[in-house]
Design a protein around this motif. Structure first.
Motif, PDB file in Angstrom:
ATOM      1  N   SER A  35      52.430  21.259  38.935  1.00  0.00           N
ATOM      2  CA  SER A  35      52.322  21.946  37.643  1.00  0.00           C
ATOM      3  C   SER A  35      52.852  21.081  36.506  1.00  0.00           C
ATOM      4  CB  SER A  35      53.088  23.271  37.671  1.00  0.00           C
ATOM      5  OG  SER A  35      54.490  23.059  37.597  1.00  0.00           O
ATOM      6  N   GLY A  36      53.637  20.056  36.831  1.00  0.00           N
ATOM      7  CA  GLY A  36      54.215  19.186  35.827  1.00  0.00           C
ATOM      8  C   GLY A  36      55.426  19.747  35.119  1.00  0.00           C
ATOM      9  N   MET A  37      55.922  20.912  35.551  1.00  0.00           N
ATOM     10  CA  MET A  37      57.056  21.527  34.873  1.00  0.00           C
ATOM     11  C   MET A  37      58.367  20.798  35.109  1.00  0.00           C
ATOM     12  SD  MET A  37      56.717  25.657  35.163  1.00  0.00           S
ATOM     13  CE  MET A  37      55.372  26.579  34.444  1.00  0.00           C
ATOM     14  N   CYS A  38      58.622  20.398  36.371  1.00  0.00           N
ATOM     15  CA  CYS A  38      59.950  19.905  36.737  1.00  0.00           C
ATOM     16  C   CYS A  38      59.871  18.541  37.423  1.00  0.00           C
ATOM     17  CB  CYS A  38      60.640  20.879  37.701  1.00  0.00           C
ATOM     18  SG  CYS A  38      60.929  22.519  37.025  1.00  0.00           S
ATOM     19  N   PRO A  39      60.656  17.565  36.980  1.00  0.00           N
ATOM     20  CA  PRO A  39      60.749  16.306  37.721  1.00  0.00           C
ATOM     21  C   PRO A  39      61.500  16.522  39.032  1.00  0.00           C
ATOM     22  CG  PRO A  39      62.322  16.336  35.909  1.00  0.00           C
ATOM     23  CD  PRO A  39      61.481  17.562  35.758  1.00  0.00           C
ATOM     24  N   ALA A  40      61.236  15.651  39.996  1.00  0.00           N
ATOM     25  CA  ALA A  40      61.818  15.817  41.329  1.00  0.00           C
ATOM     26  C   ALA A  40      63.336  15.803  41.313  1.00  0.00           C
ATOM     27  CB  ALA A  40      61.301  14.724  42.260  1.00  0.00           C
ATOM     28  N   ASP A  41      63.947  15.087  40.345  1.00  0.00           N
ATOM     29  CA  ASP A  41      65.395  14.927  40.367  1.00  0.00           C
ATOM     30  C   ASP A  41      66.148  16.146  39.835  1.00  0.00           C
ATOM     31  OD1 ASP A  41      64.466  14.475  37.808  1.00  0.00           O
ATOM     32  OD2 ASP A  41      65.857  12.853  37.369  1.00  0.00           O
ATOM     33  N   GLU A  42      65.438  17.218  39.412  1.00  0.00           N
ATOM     34  CA  GLU A  42      66.144  18.417  38.985  1.00  0.00           C
ATOM     35  C   GLU A  42      65.712  19.666  39.759  1.00  0.00           C
ATOM     36  OE1 GLU A  42      65.290  18.791  34.768  1.00  0.00           O
ATOM     37  OE2 GLU A  42      63.637  20.165  35.182  1.00  0.00           O
ATOM     38  N   LEU A  43      64.916  19.487  40.799  1.00  0.00           N
ATOM     39  CA  LEU A  43      64.485  20.620  41.612  1.00  0.00           C
ATOM     40  C   LEU A  43      65.496  20.908  42.718  1.00  0.00           C
ATOM     41  CD1 LEU A  43      60.726  19.683  41.907  1.00  0.00           C
ATOM     42  CD2 LEU A  43      61.575  21.879  41.007  1.00  0.00           C
TER      43      LEU A  43
ATOM     44  N   VAL B  87      74.523  23.398  42.650  1.00  0.00           N
ATOM     45  CA  VAL B  87      73.925  22.419  43.548  1.00  0.00           C
ATOM     46  C   VAL B  87      73.893  21.052  42.869  1.00  0.00           C
ATOM     47  CG1 VAL B  87      71.925  21.856  44.978  1.00  0.00           C
ATOM     48  CG2 VAL B  87      72.469  24.260  44.490  1.00  0.00           C
ATOM     49  N   ASP B  88      74.424  20.038  43.560  1.00  0.00           N
ATOM     50  CA  ASP B  88      74.362  18.661  43.066  1.00  0.00           C
ATOM     51  C   ASP B  88      73.113  17.992  43.634  1.00  0.00           C
ATOM     52  OD1 ASP B  88      76.708  18.867  41.624  1.00  0.00           O
ATOM     53  OD2 ASP B  88      77.965  18.116  43.263  1.00  0.00           O
ATOM     54  N   VAL B  89      72.216  17.587  42.742  1.00  0.00           N
ATOM     55  CA  VAL B  89      70.950  16.963  43.152  1.00  0.00           C
ATOM     56  C   VAL B  89      71.023  15.460  42.881  1.00  0.00           C
ATOM     57  CG1 VAL B  89      68.450  16.924  42.823  1.00  0.00           C
ATOM     58  CG2 VAL B  89      69.698  19.094  42.634  1.00  0.00           C
ATOM     59  N   SER B  90      70.779  14.660  43.915  1.00  0.00           N
ATOM     60  CA  SER B  90      70.830  13.197  43.773  1.00  0.00           C
ATOM     61  C   SER B  90      69.479  12.559  44.067  1.00  0.00           C
ATOM     62  CB  SER B  90      71.887  12.616  44.715  1.00  0.00           C
ATOM     63  OG  SER B  90      71.596  12.952  46.063  1.00  0.00           O
ATOM     64  N   ARG B  91      68.439  13.349  44.060  1.00  0.00           N
ATOM     65  CA  ARG B  91      67.093  12.878  44.391  1.00  0.00           C
ATOM     66  C   ARG B  91      66.525  12.022  43.257  1.00  0.00           C
ATOM     67  NH1 ARG B  91      65.209  17.465  44.252  1.00  0.00           N
ATOM     68  NH2 ARG B  91      65.958  18.086  46.299  1.00  0.00           N
ATOM     69  N   ALA B  92      65.961  10.885  43.595  1.00  0.00           N
ATOM     70  CA  ALA B  92      65.371  10.001  42.576  1.00  0.00           C
ATOM     71  C   ALA B  92      63.958  10.455  42.243  1.00  0.00           C
ATOM     72  CB  ALA B  92      65.341   8.567  43.089  1.00  0.00           C
TER      73      ALA B  92
ATOM     74  N   THR C 130      70.529  19.449  51.975  1.00  0.00           N
ATOM     75  CA  THR C 130      69.781  18.269  52.408  1.00  0.00           C
ATOM     76  C   THR C 130      70.541  17.023  51.986  1.00  0.00           C
ATOM     77  OG1 THR C 130      68.463  17.848  50.408  1.00  0.00           O
ATOM     78  CG2 THR C 130      67.676  19.602  51.882  1.00  0.00           C
ATOM     79  N   LYS C 131      70.010  15.862  52.343  1.00  0.00           N
ATOM     80  CA  LYS C 131      70.687  14.621  51.984  1.00  0.00           C
ATOM     81  C   LYS C 131      70.609  14.336  50.492  1.00  0.00           C
ATOM     82  CE  LYS C 131      66.761  11.574  53.007  1.00  0.00           C
ATOM     83  NZ  LYS C 131      66.291  10.437  53.839  1.00  0.00           N
ATOM     84  N   THR C 132      69.670  14.970  49.791  1.00  0.00           N
ATOM     85  CA  THR C 132      69.531  14.734  48.350  1.00  0.00           C
ATOM     86  C   THR C 132      69.932  15.929  47.496  1.00  0.00           C
ATOM     87  OG1 THR C 132      67.193  15.375  48.435  1.00  0.00           O
ATOM     88  CG2 THR C 132      67.715  13.020  48.663  1.00  0.00           C
ATOM     89  N   GLN C 133      70.417  16.991  48.120  1.00  0.00           N
ATOM     90  CA  GLN C 133      70.978  18.104  47.351  1.00  0.00           C
ATOM     91  C   GLN C 133      72.097  18.747  48.159  1.00  0.00           C
ATOM     92  OE1 GLN C 133      67.347  20.593  46.766  1.00  0.00           O
ATOM     93  NE2 GLN C 133      68.317  22.114  48.072  1.00  0.00           N
TER      94      GLN C 133
END
Length: 265
Positions: free
Chosen positions: A217-225, A75-80, A28-31
């Motif tokens: 669930s609060g486990m993972c922030p969006a920028d590391e999924l 995987v490089d994740v660039s999602r804010a 995707t554009k963010t990963q």
């Protein structure tokens, strides 16, 4: 952020020797998937597009009843990170046609039965503030309990028991968002903070005319999924589907941030 993924599975898939897999990270554009290998022992593979054109799936035809695979990726994740409060919801009559399905009830998300509840609890809010309030309500009311649900558990069951795992949290957010007339879809993912390590479930909600990623669930922030696939609910994006009942042999999921690589990578 770079995420390392290492998955190994072994299942008896029966005499047909056939499985439809959804374990590969989506581009995707963010990963961006920078390295990737999918090895399935003694199998012929055929790749197809994922549900709603998101990600991809792989048919594996195995020479024998046992499916053994290993999937590894960087995987490089660039999602804010998502800030919900300032985001707006689109008027229903301005939604793109392909989003209408994500307003409707589905097999595991009986959203039509929660419209009165959603209006009472969250009707005074709009857009991102409403979604943020739904997430806060879910996290305050549900207890994470791995033994509390199974693959047949629905939104109705979870709302009643107030217990579940990531799958159930995701179904509850999808259902309450749809009951509030905000499109929501179930997303399968990998996350390094998932404990215990396993396949993970999160949610996309349609705000500011794009999908916003939330882990209820609060486990993972969006920028590391790392996202794999998306659909109406868990029935659309299981990590493996087989025409016959599959029997568990072994399974291991390891997801790490770049400074903590998975063993064997």
């Amino acid at each position: 952020m770079t995420i390392d993924i290492d998955v190994s599975l072994a299942y008896d898939v029966g005499a047909a020797g056939l499985a439809l897999l959804a374990v590969e990270a989506a581009q995707t554009k963010t990963q961006v998937v920078t390295e990737e290998t999918l090895d399935v022992e003694n199998a012929v593979l055929r790749h197809i597009k994922g549900e709603s054109g998101f990600g991809r799936r792989t048919w594996a035809r195995v020479d024998g009843p046992t499916l053994r695979l290993r999937y590894r990726a960087n995987v490089d994740v660039s999602r804010a990170p998502v800030q919900l409060e300032g985001l707006s919801a689109a008027p229903l009559d301005e939604l793109p046609a392909d989003l209408i399905a994500f307003l409707r009830p589905s097999r595991f998300c009986q959203s039509d039965q929660f419209e009165t509840f959603a209006a009472k609890e969250f009707g005074h809010l709009s857009g991102g503030k409403k979604v943020a309030a739904i997430v806060e309500w879910i996290q305050s009311k549900l207890t994470y309990a791995p033994s509390a649900s199974d693959r047949g558990t629905t939104l109705l069951d979870t709302f009643s028991s107030r217990k579940g795992v990531c799958r159930d949290y995701a179904h509850l957010l999808c259902g309450l968002a749809r009951a509030s007339h905000i499109p929501a879809r179930y997303v399968s993912a990998y996350g390094p903070s998932v404990d215990p390590q396993d396949f993970h479930a999160v949610v996309h909600v349609w705000l500011n005319n794009e999908w916003q990623l939330i882990d209820p669930s609060g486990m993972c922030p969006a920028d590391e999924l790392v996202l794999v696939g998306a659909g109406r609910d868990a029935a659309d994006v299981p990590f493996m589907e087989t025409p016959n009942e599959a029997q568990f042999i072994d399974q291991r999921v390891c997801v790490k941030r770049s400074h903590g690589r998975c063993n064997g990578n």
